[in-house]
Design an enzyme around this catalytic site. Structure first.
Site, PDB file in Angstrom:
ATOM      1  N   GLU A  32       0.616  -1.213   0.110  1.00 38.48           N
ATOM      2  CA  GLU A  32       0.152   0.003  -0.102  1.00 38.48           C
ATOM      3  C   GLU A  32       0.816   1.262   0.086  1.00 38.48           C
ATOM      4  O   GLU A  32       1.765   1.194   0.781  1.00 38.48           O
ATOM      5  CB  GLU A  32      -0.980  -0.076   1.199  1.00 38.48           C
ATOM      6  CG  GLU A  32      -1.806   1.102   1.318  1.00 38.48           C
ATOM      7  CD  GLU A  32      -2.660   1.695   0.185  1.00 38.48           C
ATOM      8  OE1 GLU A  32      -3.281   0.862  -0.206  1.00 38.48           O
ATOM      9  OE2 GLU A  32      -2.355   2.748  -0.293  1.00 38.48           O
ATOM     10  N   ARG A  34      -0.194   4.363   0.300  1.00 40.32           N
ATOM     11  CA  ARG A  34      -0.660   5.548   1.203  1.00 40.32           C
ATOM     12  C   ARG A  34      -1.087   4.748   2.466  1.00 40.32           C
ATOM     13  O   ARG A  34      -0.049   4.080   3.053  1.00 40.32           O
ATOM     14  CB  ARG A  34      -1.853   5.952   0.537  1.00 40.32           C
ATOM     15  CG  ARG A  34      -1.788   6.868  -0.946  1.00 40.32           C
ATOM     16  CD  ARG A  34      -2.657   7.421  -1.494  1.00 40.32           C
ATOM     17  NE  ARG A  34      -3.717   6.550  -1.860  1.00 40.32           N
ATOM     18  CZ  ARG A  34      -5.056   7.021  -2.092  1.00 40.32           C
ATOM     19  NH1 ARG A  34      -5.485   8.268  -2.058  1.00 40.32           N
ATOM     20  NH2 ARG A  34      -5.912   5.850  -2.370  1.00 40.32           N
ATOM     21  N   GLY A  37      -6.776   1.003   4.060  1.00 42.73           N
ATOM     22  CA  GLY A  37      -8.098   1.521   4.176  1.00 42.73           C
ATOM     23  C   GLY A  37      -8.756   1.940   2.819  1.00 42.73           C
ATOM     24  O   GLY A  37      -9.919   1.895   2.719  1.00 42.73           O
ATOM     25  N   GLY A 174     -22.396  16.655 -11.986  1.00 44.43           N
ATOM     26  CA  GLY A 174     -22.827  15.025 -11.962  1.00 44.43           C
ATOM     27  C   GLY A 174     -23.773  15.002 -10.737  1.00 44.43           C
ATOM     28  O   GLY A 174     -23.509  14.794 -10.027  1.00 44.43           O
ATOM     29  N   VAL A 177     -24.309   8.933  -7.556  1.00 46.76           N
ATOM     30  CA  VAL A 177     -24.205   8.680  -6.167  1.00 46.76           C
ATOM     31  C   VAL A 177     -23.322   9.781  -5.387  1.00 46.76           C
ATOM     32  O   VAL A 177     -23.613  10.326  -4.506  1.00 46.76           O
ATOM     33  CB  VAL A 177     -23.483   7.375  -6.181  1.00 46.76           C
ATOM     34  CG1 VAL A 177     -23.715   6.996  -4.588  1.00 46.76           C
ATOM     35  CG2 VAL A 177     -24.218   6.302  -7.030  1.00 46.76           C
ATOM     36  N   ILE A 178     -22.183   9.996  -5.709  1.00 47.27           N
ATOM     37  CA  ILE A 178     -21.437  11.126  -5.211  1.00 47.27           C
ATOM     38  C   ILE A 178     -22.015  12.320  -4.918  1.00 47.27           C
ATOM     39  O   ILE A 178     -22.171  13.260  -4.127  1.00 47.27           O
ATOM     40  CB  ILE A 178     -19.887  11.096  -5.804  1.00 47.27           C
ATOM     41  CG1 ILE A 178     -19.168   9.970  -5.520  1.00 47.27           C
ATOM     42  CG2 ILE A 178     -19.084  12.128  -5.002  1.00 47.27           C
ATOM     43  CD1 ILE A 178     -17.621   9.565  -5.989  1.00 47.27           C
ATOM     44  N   ALA A 312     -17.387  -0.910  -2.346  1.00 41.13           N
ATOM     45  CA  ALA A 312     -16.365  -1.544  -1.603  1.00 41.13           C
ATOM     46  C   ALA A 312     -16.969  -3.014  -1.348  1.00 41.13           C
ATOM     47  O   ALA A 312     -15.980  -3.745  -1.208  1.00 41.13           O
ATOM     48  CB  ALA A 312     -16.521  -0.838  -0.112  1.00 41.13           C
ATOM     49  N   HIS A 435     -43.599  -5.699  14.308  1.00 38.91           N
ATOM     50  CA  HIS A 435     -44.314  -4.607  14.121  1.00 38.91           C
ATOM     51  C   HIS A 435     -44.059  -3.569  15.410  1.00 38.91           C
ATOM     52  O   HIS A 435     -44.174  -4.137  16.331  1.00 38.91           O
ATOM     53  CB  HIS A 435     -45.910  -4.576  14.068  1.00 38.91           C
ATOM     54  CG  HIS A 435     -46.805  -3.548  13.877  1.00 38.91           C
ATOM     55  ND1 HIS A 435     -46.818  -2.780  12.856  1.00 38.91           N
ATOM     56  CD2 HIS A 435     -47.358  -3.046  14.920  1.00 38.91           C
ATOM     57  CE1 HIS A 435     -47.674  -1.654  13.202  1.00 38.91           C
ATOM     58  NE2 HIS A 435     -48.064  -1.861  14.526  1.00 38.91           N
TER      59      HIS A 435
HETATM   60  P1  NAD Z   1     -21.810   8.066 -11.116  1.00 36.11           P
HETATM   61  O1  NAD Z   1     -21.332   7.162 -12.482  1.00 36.11           O
HETATM   62  O2  NAD Z   1     -22.699   7.391 -10.025  1.00 36.11           O
HETATM   63  O3  NAD Z   1     -22.494   9.496 -11.435  1.00 36.11           O
HETATM   64  C1  NAD Z   1     -21.862  10.197 -12.237  1.00 36.11           C
HETATM   65  C2  NAD Z   1     -22.747  11.171 -12.854  1.00 36.11           C
HETATM   66  O4  NAD Z   1     -22.119  12.303 -13.673  1.00 36.11           O
HETATM   67  C3  NAD Z   1     -23.684  10.543 -13.992  1.00 36.11           C
HETATM   68  O5  NAD Z   1     -24.706  10.810 -13.581  1.00 36.11           O
HETATM   69  C4  NAD Z   1     -23.455  11.060 -15.176  1.00 36.11           C
HETATM   70  O6  NAD Z   1     -24.447  11.146 -16.135  1.00 36.11           O
HETATM   71  C5  NAD Z   1     -22.756  12.293 -14.911  1.00 36.11           C
HETATM   72  N1  NAD Z   1     -21.903  13.003 -15.742  1.00 36.11           N
HETATM   73  C6  NAD Z   1     -20.726  12.395 -16.481  1.00 36.11           C
HETATM   74  N2  NAD Z   1     -20.138  13.370 -17.214  1.00 36.11           N
HETATM   75  C7  NAD Z   1     -20.834  14.733 -16.846  1.00 36.11           C
HETATM   76  C8  NAD Z   1     -20.347  16.008 -17.440  1.00 36.11           C
HETATM   77  N3  NAD Z   1     -19.612  16.361 -18.163  1.00 36.11           N
HETATM   78  N4  NAD Z   1     -21.406  16.928 -17.050  1.00 36.11           N
HETATM   79  C9  NAD Z   1     -22.597  16.626 -16.000  1.00 36.11           C
HETATM   80  N5  NAD Z   1     -22.571  15.281 -15.723  1.00 36.11           N
HETATM   81  C10 NAD Z   1     -21.842  14.361 -16.049  1.00 36.11           C
HETATM   82  O7  NAD Z   1     -20.309   8.462 -10.538  1.00 36.11           O
HETATM   83  P2  NAD Z   1     -20.051   9.058  -9.007  1.00 36.11           P
HETATM   84  O8  NAD Z   1     -21.137   9.759  -8.439  1.00 36.11           O
HETATM   85  O9  NAD Z   1     -18.947  10.044  -9.368  1.00 36.11           O
HETATM   86  O10 NAD Z   1     -19.491   7.913  -8.127  1.00 36.11           O
HETATM   87  C11 NAD Z   1     -18.239   6.942  -8.824  1.00 36.11           C
HETATM   88  C12 NAD Z   1     -18.610   5.587  -8.295  1.00 36.11           C
HETATM   89  O11 NAD Z   1     -18.347   5.723  -6.907  1.00 36.11           O
HETATM   90  C13 NAD Z   1     -19.888   5.045  -8.658  1.00 36.11           C
HETATM   91  O12 NAD Z   1     -19.602   3.737  -9.368  1.00 36.11           O
HETATM   92  C14 NAD Z   1     -20.417   4.909  -7.384  1.00 36.11           C
HETATM   93  O13 NAD Z   1     -21.206   3.718  -7.220  1.00 36.11           O
HETATM   94  C15 NAD Z   1     -19.349   4.796  -6.303  1.00 36.11           C
HETATM   95  N6  NAD Z   1     -19.948   5.214  -4.976  1.00 36.11           N
HETATM   96  C16 NAD Z   1     -20.733   4.580  -4.406  1.00 36.11           C
HETATM   97  C17 NAD Z   1     -21.376   5.169  -3.066  1.00 36.11           C
HETATM   98  C18 NAD Z   1     -22.590   4.403  -2.379  1.00 36.11           C
HETATM   99  O14 NAD Z   1     -22.562   3.181  -2.496  1.00 36.11           O
HETATM  100  N7  NAD Z   1     -23.093   4.905  -1.417  1.00 36.11           N
HETATM  101  C19 NAD Z   1     -21.243   6.389  -2.846  1.00 36.11           C
HETATM  102  C20 NAD Z   1     -20.192   6.977  -3.513  1.00 36.11           C
HETATM  103  C21 NAD Z   1     -19.473   6.547  -4.657  1.00 36.11           C
END
Ligand code: NAD
Length: 449
Positions: A32, A34, A37, A174, A177-178, A312, A435
């Site tokens: 690793e 860094r 984790g 974007g 999810v994030i 993860a 319940h």
């Molecule tokens: P994502 O692929 O979920 O979403 C990226 C979004 O950005 C998409 O909706 C896409 O259409 C949009 N996009 C792409 N290019 C764009 C642009 N130029 N302008 C505007 N919109 C644009 O990616 P993410 O949210 O960055 O997450 C990355 C990965 O991390 C994913 O695979 C996600 O499942 C994982 N993640 C999971 C969790 C969780 O499980 N709770 C949390 C965070 C991240």
């Protein structure tokens, strides 16, 4: 130095696999560069969930009067929010470091690079060999080729976790999810949040009923969404960072104090010797078969770096599957059933197929829904906004589950477990649920079939 297994990368894929291998008597060398984790612990799941908890506290206080609790005043100490997040991350990092002090694990805190199918080297030129090598190097935030992405104040999720104040105006590029998790959290902290999303819907991989409902709920909370928005440039102007985009054939702009780029993640494939060892990869990740084997015998790729599923828990279960194969052991890990969740307020969770996927694949299905507002616990909690959707195939077996509402991330696990055991909706109807609990929403949905 020789061991049974070499693992490159100590994220949830790498370190959990190392522990599992060692528990089963295999010697492991784990590299690793860094801290142990990975993304999950240092810049993903865990720190964001710490922010979610602080955001939830802020929301609960804001809503407390309706619950009969009057609070004279409160303020958000964002310095403490970040400090607490760091304390949690440090505590969990120490926990992993402790676990890795296993007698069969050699932890090498350095970058490793493949030399061939059985050898890696560190930057210092020390060579290590093993019969099997697992690449678990993870991913990094994708930066789109948009002018201005390198300006100060234009941040990735990693940098966003360490800002020193709450931005008054936050623009997020974007709405995946994030983007949504940060939008939800910073809205709770008081930011004015604008999301620019390229696709027609938010959360493109989720069932469209869920993403539509989530968008409505977040809009009600004051988030502003622009779908089908193409960002063209970002510039530093006098009032802040101005993000230019085209939307409905018009040139538009929004000005913010911080811009979060959340357009996906790229597998970390550079600088790890893939070309030297002849491992095949594309920009989407290292190519693997369903057993996580690369084209080179003895070399496997697990987690974000293979681009199969950037979660993860997907990484750690892929690792387990590889170790079982090496041990010649059967397992029943089904990597088609991977629950996922979005920790917005309210949450969303999903597992298995969406209605859209069933239609695309020509799978005959029935989908039914139940609502949180008919659930006593949800109403008592003051969280009536929510929906559960189950999808069953023609034999009644559950093939998809989609939940939007309070604790959806935990609730979806029941659907996931039922799917793993090929449960039908008729069987679910007969399983006693306590319940009053939110889990009754899932059972209620089965009763709709
Ligand atoms: P994502 O692929 O979920 O979403 C990226 C979004 O950005 C998409 O909706 C896409 O259409 C949009 N996009 C792409 N290019 C764009 C642009 N130029 N302008 C505007 N919109 C644009 O990616 P993410 O949210 O960055 O997450 C990355 C990965 O991390 C994913 O695979 C996600 O499942 C994982 N993640 C999971 C969790 C969780 O499980 N709770 C949390 C965070 C991240």
């Amino acid at each position: 130095m020789n061991s049974d297994i070499i693992i490159i990368g100590a994220g949830p894929g790498g370190y959990e696999t190392a522990l599992y291998a060692a528990k089963n008597g295999l010697s492991v060398t784990l590299f690793e560069e860094r801290k142990a984790g990975g993304t999950c612990l240092h810049e993903g799941c865990i720190p964001t969930k710490c922010f979610c908890r602080s955001a939830e506290a802020a929301e609960t206080i804001a809503e407390s009067e309706g619950l009969g609790i009057r609070i004279a005043s409160h303020e958000i100490d964002f310095g403490r929010v970040v400090e607490r997040k760091n304390e949690v991350v440090n505590q969990l990092t120490s926990g992993i470091e402790f676990l890795l002090k296993h007698k069969l694990i050699t932890y090498v805190p350095q970058r490793a690079r493949l030399l061939d199918a059985h050898t890696v080297t560190t930057d210092e030129g020390v060579e290590y060999t093993a019969a099997h090598i697992l690449i678990a190097t993870g991913s990094t935030a994708k930066i789109p080729p948009i002018e201005g992405c390198n300006l100060p104040g234009v941040l990735t999720s990693t940098e966003m976790l360490d800002i020193d104040h709450i931005p008054e105006r936050l623009c997020i590029v974007g709405a995946g999810v994030i983007g949504l998790e940060f939008a939800s959290v910073f809205r709770s902290f008081g930011s004015q949040v604008t999301l620019l999303e390229y696709a027609k819907e938010i959360l493109p991989n989720f069932d469209s009923d869920i993403s539509k409902r989530l968008k409505q709920a977040l809009t009600k909370r004051g988030l502003e969404f622009f779908n089908q928005a193409a960002v063209t440039s970002i510039e530093q102007t006098e009032p802040g960072l101005t993000v230019h985009y085209t939307w409905k054939n018009q040139d538009c702009s929004v000005t913010a104090d911080k811009v979060l780029i959340a357009v996906g993640r790229s597998p970390r494939i550079e600088g790890i010797g893939l070309d030297e060892a002849g491992v095949h990869y594309t920009p989407k990740g290292i190519e693997t078969d369903d057993s996580l084997r690369t084209n080179i015998d003895g070399v496997y790729a697990i987690g974000d770096v293979n681009g199969r599923c950037m979660l993860a828990h997907a990484a750690s279960f892929q690792g387990r599957k590889v170790i079982d194969q090496i041990l010649g052991r059967d397992n029943h890990i089904n990597l088609d059933i991977i629950p996922s969740a979005v920790f917005t307020r309210p949450e969303a969770g999903m597992v298995g197929l969406t209605e859209e996927e069933c239609k695309q694949r020509g799978i005959a299905f029935t989908a039914k829904k139940s609502l949180f507002r008919a659930n006593g616990k949800a109403v008592s909690m003051g969280e009536p906004d929510g929906l559960c959707k189950l999808i069953a195939n023609e034999n009644g077996a559950i093939i998809g589950g989609h939940i939007f509402g309070a604790h959806a991330a935990d609730l979806i696990q029941e659907v996931s477990a039922l799917m793993a055991r090929h449960t039908t909706v008729s069987q679910l109807k007969e399983m006693v649920h306590a319940h009053p609990t939110l889990s009754e929403v899932v059972q209620e949905c089965a009763r709709e079939f």
